[in-house]
Structures are given as C-alpha cells and as structure tokens.
Design an enzyme around this catalytic site. Structure first.
Site, PDB file in Angstrom:
ATOM      1  N   CYS A  70      -4.851  13.289  13.163  1.00 26.67           N
ATOM      2  CA  CYS A  70      -5.169  11.896  12.883  1.00 26.67           C
ATOM      3  C   CYS A  70      -4.990  11.103  14.151  1.00 26.67           C
ATOM      4  O   CYS A  70      -4.361  11.561  15.099  1.00 26.67           O
ATOM      5  CB  CYS A  70      -4.306  11.414  11.732  1.00 26.67           C
ATOM      6  SG  CYS A  70      -3.370   9.962  11.965  1.00 26.67           S
ATOM      7  N   LYS A 130       0.838  -1.207   0.000  1.00 28.60           N
ATOM      8  CA  LYS A 130       0.000   0.000   0.000  1.00 28.60           C
ATOM      9  C   LYS A 130       0.870   1.252   0.000  1.00 28.60           C
ATOM     10  O   LYS A 130       0.645   2.173  -0.786  1.00 28.60           O
ATOM     11  CB  LYS A 130      -0.902   0.012   1.240  1.00 28.60           C
ATOM     12  CG  LYS A 130      -1.581   1.355   1.476  1.00 28.60           C
ATOM     13  CD  LYS A 130      -2.416   1.377   2.740  1.00 28.60           C
ATOM     14  CE  LYS A 130      -1.677   1.721   4.011  1.00 28.60           C
ATOM     15  NZ  LYS A 130      -1.514   3.149   4.291  1.00 28.60           N
ATOM     16  N   ASN A 131       1.857   1.287   0.889  1.00 28.32           N
ATOM     17  CA  ASN A 131       2.617   2.531   1.067  1.00 28.32           C
ATOM     18  C   ASN A 131       3.626   2.791  -0.046  1.00 28.32           C
ATOM     19  O   ASN A 131       4.263   3.846  -0.064  1.00 28.32           O
ATOM     20  CB  ASN A 131       3.292   2.550   2.444  1.00 28.32           C
ATOM     21  CG  ASN A 131       2.261   2.772   3.546  1.00 28.32           C
ATOM     22  OD1 ASN A 131       1.105   3.079   3.261  1.00 28.32           O
ATOM     23  ND2 ASN A 131       2.671   2.611   4.782  1.00 28.32           N
ATOM     24  N   ARG A 162      -8.619  -0.463   4.384  1.00 34.64           N
ATOM     25  CA  ARG A 162      -7.707   0.547   3.826  1.00 34.64           C
ATOM     26  C   ARG A 162      -6.360  -0.075   3.475  1.00 34.64           C
ATOM     27  O   ARG A 162      -5.691   0.403   2.559  1.00 34.64           O
ATOM     28  CB  ARG A 162      -7.473   1.671   4.848  1.00 34.64           C
ATOM     29  CG  ARG A 162      -8.671   2.572   5.062  1.00 34.64           C
ATOM     30  CD  ARG A 162      -8.286   3.733   5.953  1.00 34.64           C
ATOM     31  NE  ARG A 162      -6.955   4.189   5.589  1.00 34.64           N
ATOM     32  CZ  ARG A 162      -6.019   4.551   6.454  1.00 34.64           C
ATOM     33  NH1 ARG A 162      -6.259   4.541   7.734  1.00 34.64           N
ATOM     34  NH2 ARG A 162      -4.844   4.939   6.039  1.00 34.64           N
ATOM     35  N   ASP A 179       4.806   0.679  11.929  1.00 35.71           N
ATOM     36  CA  ASP A 179       3.588   0.058  11.389  1.00 35.71           C
ATOM     37  C   ASP A 179       3.427  -1.408  11.814  1.00 35.71           C
ATOM     38  O   ASP A 179       2.432  -2.040  11.466  1.00 35.71           O
ATOM     39  CB  ASP A 179       3.569   0.159   9.856  1.00 35.71           C
ATOM     40  CG  ASP A 179       3.329   1.590   9.389  1.00 35.71           C
ATOM     41  OD1 ASP A 179       2.971   2.437  10.216  1.00 35.71           O
ATOM     42  OD2 ASP A 179       3.516   1.852   8.181  1.00 35.71           O
ATOM     43  N   ARG A 221       1.077  14.890  13.438  1.00 34.25           N
ATOM     44  CA  ARG A 221       1.535  14.754  12.063  1.00 34.25           C
ATOM     45  C   ARG A 221       1.511  16.072  11.269  1.00 34.25           C
ATOM     46  O   ARG A 221       0.731  16.248  10.340  1.00 34.25           O
ATOM     47  CB  ARG A 221       0.726  13.670  11.341  1.00 34.25           C
ATOM     48  CG  ARG A 221       0.821  12.332  12.036  1.00 34.25           C
ATOM     49  CD  ARG A 221       0.039  11.254  11.348  1.00 34.25           C
ATOM     50  NE  ARG A 221       0.738  10.647  10.245  1.00 34.25           N
ATOM     51  CZ  ARG A 221       0.226   9.697   9.469  1.00 34.25           C
ATOM     52  NH1 ARG A 221      -1.000   9.275   9.678  1.00 34.25           N
ATOM     53  NH2 ARG A 221       0.917   9.169   8.499  1.00 34.25           N
TER      54      ARG A 221
END
Ligand code: EPZ
Length: 429
Positions: free
Chosen positions: A126, A22-23, A408, A316, A131
C-alpha cells in the site's frame, strides 16, 4: 475522476459536525460476523470504505439494512446500520475485494472463530508502507489455528475451535489487536493480549463486543483479558466520534485562522494532537458542544513531533500537521515512527510552496511566508486532506486531484468546510 477546487485564503468560522469514526466503524461492522443475530450500529458515517465493506461482508452472507435519519446541518447524525450474519455462506475473502481495503483482512478473526475456517487474500502493499500481517498470523496460531499461505491467500483452520492463549505482539498493531480480540471472544477459555493497541477504536470495539455478550477487560490498556464465550448475541452500539476528522478540521482552522466549534468532537480522544496545537499557539477549548478551535491573528509557532501509537500523536494526523507547519514562524520537525513511507504528501505540499526536507523518517519544515495555489495529486487518504488544508491556507486556486481517496474517509468534506466560509467545490469528472 472527481477533483476538488479551492480558492484559498478564507478564514473558517462556524460549526462543523464530527462524524462517526471510520476506523471504529470498520471493525464494528466486521464484528457482525461473530453472531447469527443482528448487530445494530448507530452514527455510521457515509463513506466509500463503509460501502465497500458492506459489499465484502455481503459476500460472506451478511444482510444489511440502513435505517434512520441522515446528516443534520449542525450536529452529527449518522446512519443506523443493521447487520445480520444469520448464515455465513462463504468463508473466503477474495483478492478482488481485500486488495481494495486492507481492513477487510480482519474478517479472518471472526470467520475462523465462528466457522473454524477462513481463506482470506493477503492485502498486499500500500502507498504508506509494506504493512505485513505476521502479527495476525502469530496471534491466530497462538489461539490454536493452523495457518498456511498459498497462492496469495491465508488459509486458517481450527476445526475444533480456537483455544484461549497468551498473545504478545512484538509491536503495537491496531488491526492485529482488533482481529485477535474478535477471535478470542469466541475461543475456549481465557486469552491475554499483551502489548495491545490502546487506540480508542479498540476500546469501542470491545465495548460493542461486551454488549454482544463477550467477556473482556482491559481494552484501552496494553493488556486485554478475554474470557471466551460459546456464542454472541444481538446488540446495539453507537460509533464513537472520529478523532482524526476532529484533528483534521482543527488543523484546517489553525492554518486559515478563524474560530470553529467541532460539534461532537471529544478532546480525550486526541489529547496529544490538541496539546500540539496549543504549543503552536492555537486556542483550544472544551465546550458543551465539543471542541472550539480559534486562531485570531496570533503567530503560528513551530513544533517538534514524533508520531506514536495512542495516546501519542497519531500517524493519521501527521500529513495534516505538516501542511499546517509549512506556514509556521520557524522550523518544525516531524518524525514518522509508524509507517516507513508515509511522506507522499511532501512533494505535493512543495508544489504549493512549502519548504520541506526529508531525512529518513524525519521531515524538517521551514515555515514560509505564503503558500500559493497549484494543481496537486494525492496518494492516500490523509495525504489528500493535508493538500486540502494547504489549499485552504494558500493564496489563489488549488485543485486537488484523485479525490476518491478523500471520499474513503471524510464525510461531506466540501459541505462541512463551505458551511464555515471556505470556497471549496467538487468538480465532477
Ligand atoms: C490502522 O491501520 C488504521 N486503519 C490506520 O489508519 C492507522 O494509520 C494505523 O492503524 C496506525 O494507527 C484502520 O483502523 C482501518 P497497524 P493498521 O497494524 O491496523 C506494522 C487511515 O488513514 N505491522 O497498527 O493496518 C505495520 O506495518 C489508516 O485511516 C507489522 O509489522 O495499522 C505498521 O508499521 C491508514 N505486522 C505498524 O505495525 C503486522 O502483522 C502499525 O500498523 C501488523 C502491523
């Protein structure tokens, strides 16, 4: 809203195909804004964030088409996505879209580089921390952009184009590195990005930009040199495998016991996490197919870990490791150094019976004999999946609510886990 029901206590045995990251996919899609020609991305995972980014890019005028085959049972086979920013029709990224996905702020880099202007909503707060975007703005200013912040929008202007410069980040930022790298690719002259993020996703973006005609050296190290070029062109690139998905399933197997091959997983992308699993007593082996993870009845040893930028232990995977360590034979310590508020899973893991004490940025986890199924609620993507791991390892039934977070970032999670013997199903709202 959908939820996921898990009947815990099943060992995981079999194979799990690892999807495209994803990233890496998100910045690669954004890079399509840099050229009027078509960027073809292969191995793109089907995720809610990818769908949303298609919409966001569509708003700027990017046409997209999805080609090719989809999910195969044993091996990963992502989508092929063609993105064509032939004409950029709008340089504004509105609040309604940017507020739903922080990474969409990164469009500011290619938009100002190609169009000389961009108006992008500030992403806002968030669940995992404040952030801010100060590094992005300092970097763009160094490249000669004029920046103003008005009404919640960043307005960046460089009517005569960006000019190569030295950009030194005060601390490592993945997103700021992606953004400045894309901007510098079309700036006049040389840029040097210092204290750049060394994450594999940055190297993957750079590799794709080079295929598009960019001149970049040093991506994947802390110092990146970019010689700006006048224009970029069409290219084809395959997204690298998702190291966080790989590490997540490795931890799930470690938690339940069993033996699973993570097909397509690349150990070099998550060495620190695999070493941690080794320390915990898990067997991790590199095979022709990917990575084999096994725990067959041995004890789970506690670990002491601090999250770090790559190549350190990734933030993560912090929540997933915490779920795993809640069953260890002893006391573990996990310190979060990247985000100041990434502990929302602690309270929910406690609902499953985990014994976790928080002191500032450090969690002390005393391993318990057993976890017990419960209703839990997730606040962000990685927190959600840590609850899935907790549920798989717990006795009885766990229901994870608010699973839209999982969608997501995890492609076909229930399918992949149930193929290995997990009792897991989605309850559609
Ligand atoms: C990326 O976020 C990832 N997102 C995150 O994954 C990941 O946790 C993070 O990098 C760290 O590895 C994507 O790739 C889409 P940062 P990013 O800028 O780029 C501070 C997931 O679950 N900072 O590297 O937003 C910041 O507050 C997500 O997939 C500033 O102070 O993270 C943080 O403390 C969550 N000013 C630290 O730097 C800035 O201008 C690192 O953040 C920018 C960042």
């Amino acid at each position: 809203m959908d939820s996921i029901r898990i009947q815990g206590g099943r060992r995981l045995v079999g194979k799990i195909p690892i999807s495209g990251a994803k990233n890496a996919t998100l910045p690669l899609m954004i890079a399509s804004l840099l050229t009027p020609e078509t960027l073809t991305l292969k191995n793109v995972p089907q995720l809610a964030d990818v769908q949303l980014l298609k919409r966001i890019l569509g708003n700027h005028g990017v046409d997209y088409a999805v080609r090719g085959k989809r999910f195969a049972k044993e091996m990963p086979a992502g989508e092929t996505l063609e993105l064509s920013a032939h004409q950029i029709v709008d340089t504004t990224a509105p609040y309604e879209l940017v507020s739903r996905m922080r990474a969409s702020f990164w469009v500011i880099g290619p938009l100002i580089a190609r169009m000389g202007e961009a108006r992008v909503s500030l992403p806002g707060g968030c669940a995992i921390g404040t952030r801010p975007v100060d590094f992005y703005l300092q970097g763009l200013e160094a490249l000669g952009a004029e920046i103003a912040v008005e009404g919640g929008y960043v307005i960046a202007k460089a009517p005569r184009g960006l000019i190569g410069a030295r950009v030194v980040f005060p601390r490592v930022s993945v997103g700021a590195t992606h953004t400045i790298l894309m901007a510098a690719a079309l700036a006049k002259g040389e840029s040097v990005i210092e204290n750049a993020a060394r994450e594999p996703e940055v190297a993957d973006l750079a590799e794709c930009l080079v295929k598009m005609g960019a001149r970049i050296e040093g991506a994947g190290t802390g110092k990146i040199h970019v010689q700006g070029v006048g224009a970029l062109h069409a290219a084809e690139h395959s997204v690298l495998p998702d190291r966080i998905e790989t590490g997540t399933y490795a931890m799930a197997v470690a938690a339940t016991g069993g033996e699973v091959t993570l097909c397509g997983g690349r150990p070099d992308l998550l060495r620190a996490a695999l070493d941690t699993l080794g320390e915990a007593g898990i067997d991790v082996t590199e095979t022709n197919e990917g990575i084999r993870v096994a725990r067959n009845g041995g004890p789970l040893r506690p670990v002491t870990v601090a999250t770090e930028p790559f190549p350190g232990f990734p933030t993560d995977l912090q929540a997933q490791l915490m779920a795993l360590m809640s069953r260890a034979d002893g006391t573990s310590e996990i310190t979060e150094t990247i985000f100041e508020n990434r502990f929302m899973h602690v309270q929910e893991l406690s609902r499953l019976g985990a014994d976790i004490r928080l002191d500032g940025q450090t969690a002390t986890i005393r391993g318990v004999e057993k976890l017990t199924g419960a209703q839990v609620m997730a606040t962000d993507l990685r927190a959600s999946v840590s609850l899935v791991i907790g549920g798989l390892a717990a006795e009885g039934e766990t229901v994870v609510n608010r699973v839209y977070h999982l969608d997501r970032g995890f492609e076909r999670l229930e399918e992949k886990l149930s193929a290995c013997g997990a009792e897991i199903e989605r309850l559609r709202a």
